[in-house]
Design a protein around this motif. Structure first.
Motif, mmCIF file in Angstrom:
data_model
loop_
_atom_site.group_PDB
_atom_site.id
_atom_site.type_symbol
_atom_site.label_atom_id
_atom_site.label_comp_id
_atom_site.label_asym_id
_atom_site.label_seq_id
_atom_site.Cartn_x
_atom_site.Cartn_y
_atom_site.Cartn_z
ATOM 1 N N LYS A 1 13.246 -9.649 -0.182
ATOM 2 C CA LYS A 1 14.264 -10.057 0.826
ATOM 3 C C LYS A 1 15.647 -10.143 0.094
ATOM 4 N N LYS A 2 15.509 -10.032 -1.306
ATOM 5 C CA LYS A 2 16.799 -10.046 -2.117
ATOM 6 C C LYS A 2 17.671 -8.669 -1.966
ATOM 7 N N TYR A 3 16.858 -7.691 -1.580
ATOM 8 C CA TYR A 3 17.488 -6.436 -1.586
ATOM 9 C C TYR A 3 17.723 -5.987 -0.358
ATOM 10 N N GLU A 4 17.642 -6.794 0.776
ATOM 11 C CA GLU A 4 17.495 -6.311 2.380
ATOM 12 C C GLU A 4 19.139 -5.963 2.464
ATOM 13 N N GLY A 5 19.234 -4.679 3.070
ATOM 14 C CA GLY A 5 20.335 -4.138 3.496
ATOM 15 C C GLY A 5 21.272 -3.663 2.372
ATOM 16 N N LYS A 6 20.972 -3.919 1.287
ATOM 17 C CA LYS A 6 21.778 -3.406 0.079
ATOM 18 C C LYS A 6 21.309 -1.807 -0.079
ATOM 19 N N ASP A 7 22.575 -0.903 -0.408
ATOM 20 C CA ASP A 7 22.338 0.717 -0.659
ATOM 21 C C ASP A 7 22.019 0.899 -1.898
ATOM 22 N N VAL A 8 20.794 0.224 -2.596
ATOM 23 C CA VAL A 8 20.388 0.539 -3.883
ATOM 24 C C VAL A 8 19.105 0.748 -3.824
ATOM 25 N N TYR A 9 18.701 1.657 -4.986
ATOM 26 C CA TYR A 9 17.217 1.790 -4.944
ATOM 27 C C TYR A 9 16.481 0.639 -5.405
ATOM 28 N N LEU A 10 15.340 0.196 -5.201
ATOM 29 C CA LEU A 10 14.540 -0.992 -5.527
ATOM 30 C C LEU A 10 14.258 -0.644 -7.069
ATOM 31 N N ILE A 11 13.705 0.334 -7.396
ATOM 32 C CA ILE A 11 13.478 0.834 -8.807
ATOM 33 C C ILE A 11 13.945 1.957 -9.265
ATOM 34 N N GLY B 1 0.815 -1.138 -0.026
ATOM 35 C CA GLY B 1 0.196 -0.145 0.001
ATOM 36 C C GLY B 1 0.831 1.327 0.086
ATOM 37 N N LEU B 2 1.813 1.287 -0.623
ATOM 38 C CA LEU B 2 2.817 2.461 -0.812
ATOM 39 C C LEU B 2 2.402 3.544 -1.814
ATOM 40 N N LYS B 3 2.831 4.741 -1.578
ATOM 41 C CA LYS B 3 2.523 5.771 -2.637
ATOM 42 C C LYS B 3 3.721 5.807 -3.454
ATOM 43 N N SER B 4 3.424 6.533 -4.708
ATOM 44 C CA SER B 4 4.431 6.612 -5.653
ATOM 45 C C SER B 4 5.704 7.121 -5.288
ATOM 46 N N GLY B 5 5.544 8.235 -4.356
ATOM 47 C CA GLY B 5 6.684 8.897 -3.854
ATOM 48 C C GLY B 5 7.531 8.250 -2.701
ATOM 49 N N GLU B 6 6.709 7.318 -1.934
ATOM 50 C CA GLU B 6 7.606 6.320 -1.287
ATOM 51 C C GLU B 6 8.164 5.243 -1.944
ATOM 52 N N ILE B 7 7.728 4.822 -3.065
ATOM 53 C CA ILE B 7 8.206 3.388 -3.770
ATOM 54 C C ILE B 7 9.566 4.055 -4.515
ATOM 55 N N VAL B 8 9.411 5.320 -5.183
ATOM 56 C CA VAL B 8 10.739 5.808 -5.793
ATOM 57 C C VAL B 8 11.913 5.954 -4.842
ATOM 58 N N GLY C 1 17.184 -0.942 -0.624
ATOM 59 C CA GLY C 1 17.324 -2.073 0.261
ATOM 60 C C GLY C 1 17.520 -1.728 1.653
ATOM 61 N N THR C 2 18.434 -0.885 1.838
ATOM 62 C CA THR C 2 18.568 -0.530 3.426
ATOM 63 C C THR C 2 17.356 -0.113 4.217
ATOM 64 N N ASP C 3 16.204 0.051 3.413
ATOM 65 C CA ASP C 3 14.935 0.277 4.360
ATOM 66 C C ASP C 3 14.290 -0.972 4.716
ATOM 67 N N ILE C 4 14.766 -2.114 4.298
ATOM 68 C CA ILE C 4 14.273 -3.405 4.477
ATOM 69 C C ILE C 4 15.115 -4.194 5.817
ATOM 70 N N GLN C 5 14.083 -4.406 6.741
ATOM 71 C CA GLN C 5 14.900 -5.144 7.687
ATOM 72 C C GLN C 5 13.985 -6.338 8.327
ATOM 73 N N GLY C 6 14.513 -7.651 8.066
ATOM 74 C CA GLY C 6 13.733 -8.584 8.269
ATOM 75 C C GLY C 6 12.349 -8.728 7.588
ATOM 76 N N ASP C 7 11.385 -8.709 8.621
ATOM 77 C CA ASP C 7 9.790 -8.622 7.705
ATOM 78 C C ASP C 7 9.240 -7.287 7.938
ATOM 79 N N LYS C 8 10.180 -6.432 8.091
ATOM 80 C CA LYS C 8 9.678 -4.842 7.990
ATOM 81 C C LYS C 8 10.080 -3.949 7.234
ATOM 82 N N LEU C 9 9.336 -2.929 6.707
ATOM 83 C CA LEU C 9 9.826 -2.069 5.628
ATOM 84 C C LEU C 9 9.774 -0.547 6.383
ATOM 85 N N PHE C 10 10.917 -0.085 6.487
ATOM 86 C CA PHE C 10 10.889 1.403 7.077
ATOM 87 C C PHE C 10 10.869 2.411 6.007
#
Length: 366
Positions: A177-187, A137-144, A148-157
């Motif tokens: 899960k593939k991106y967890e901890g990586k300093d890269v943009y998901l999209i 349920g994220l907004k466009s601005g949140e998705i862009v 990967g650093t925003d992913i920690q376990g089963d939580k998204l910050f």
């Protein structure tokens, strides 16, 4: 007769100052309540409230009533509950029945399935986009801006004015899960830079062309986000819970989605309380549909018991989904790996999820 009730206005402002609402909304609420108190000379009574409402109705089109009625509703509910209970029906605002921006859950899963096929061929950005918007349920601005650093376990910050925490649920969890901890943009662009929100709209229009689904409007992040909100409404938590989860300051969007589900939606659910030895298969089933089951401390919250008539007998169910397009739902459920029991000509089918008896019942009028 007492004049403008400054004490009431002061208390209302103090109340607004601790609410999670924007400054513009706060100013509008204060202005509307102040004009109401001016009109009634500070004397809040049932008759005075009704006089004020009559004035608004006679002076403005119904499309403008909400900006007057909603602040007054908030004020009365908080400080004059007995008066509010007498005028609550008068405070309802008529809404325009429109072609609301929402698609069915079955159509959503067709989109997700196509995006997942693309991901398995190496292009993961589509499944990330559809999952982040339509499941979490994220907004466009949140998705862009998501990394990967925003992913920690089963939580998204998700960073914004404040950090908002989202639960990562199946089936999007395996891709995130593939991106967890990586300093890269998901999209991202080919250079690894964040894309613009408008690019997400272009991606979704391209995906829309691949899937044979008829939409009245171009597919957008907002349409997919409404699917995520709709699943929360289906699961029957409280309205404040959904507002807090998606950070809405007003009930309008959630009310509109609830009306869509009531009038045109393709899925409703009635849940019941059941004591079982193992919750895992039950929770796994709801996860496959991405329909949330509320958790409060160590309890999972569901409600009501359902029965379905089979001949002269009633069969007790733990969960019943009321749907359109039963054949399509049966195909979808069987694809998830469940054995469906359905006799010829029956407008429902039943299957087991662990010890949970689940039925899908076709009712075209929902």
């Amino acid at each position: 007769m007492k004049k403008v009730n400054n004490d009431d206005l002061k208390k209302f402002i103090e109340y607004l100052n601790v609410q999670n609402i924007s400054e513009n909304t706060k100013k509008n609420y204060i202005s509307m309540v102040e004009s109401f108190l001016d009109f009634v000379d500070g004397e809040v009574t049932v008759n005075n409230v009704k006089r004020w409402l009559d004035k608004i109705r006679s002076s403005y089109k119904h499309t403008a009533w909400r900006q007057y009625f909603v602040p007054l509703r908030s004020f009365l509910q908080r400080f004059y509950p007995l008066i509010f209970s007498e005028v609550v029906e008068d405070l309802k605002v008529p809404y325009k029945k429109a072609d609301y921006e929402m698609i069915s859950i079955l159509d959503f899963w067709k989109l997700y399935e196509e995006a997942e096929k693309m991901a398995k061929r190496g292009n993961e950005k589509y499944v990330l986009l559809v999952g982040l918007a339509g499941i979490i349920g994220l907004k466009s601005g949140e998705i862009v801006n998501l990394k990967g650093t925003d992913i920690q376990g089963d939580k998204l910050f998700v960073k914004g004015t404040n950090i908002i925490t989202y639960q990562i649920v199946p089936p999007i969890n395996e891709w995130l899960k593939k991106y967890e901890g990586k300093d890269v943009y998901l999209i991202s662009t080919s250079e690894g830079k964040p894309v613009k929100p408008s690019y997400l709209a272009l991606m979704l229009r391209g995906l829309q062309k691949k899937v044979e689904i008829s939409f009245s409007k171009p597919l957008s992040v907002e349409i997919l986000r409404n699917v995520a909100v709709g699943r929360q409404v289906i699961s029957q938590p409280s309205l404040p819970y959904v507002m807090d989860l998606f950070k809405y300051n007003s009930t309008k969007t959630i009310e509109d989605i609830a009306r869509y589900i009531a009038e045109r939606g393709d899925l409703r659910t009635i849940l019941s309380v059941e004591v079982v030895e193992d919750l895992n298969p039950i929770l796994e089933f709801f996860s496959k549909l991405a329909i949330p089951v509320r958790k409060v401390e160590n309890a999972y919250i569901v409600s009501r018991t359902a029965y379905i008539k089979r001949g002269e007998k009633f069969s007790r169910l733990n969960t019943i989904f009321v749907v359109r397009k039963l054949d399509e739902w049966q195909s979808f459920i069987e694809k998830l790996g469940y054995e469906v029991k359905r006799r010829k000509g029956e407008n429902y089918f039943i299957f087991l999820v662990g010890r949970l008896r689940v039925a899908f019942y076709e009712y075209p009028e929902i």
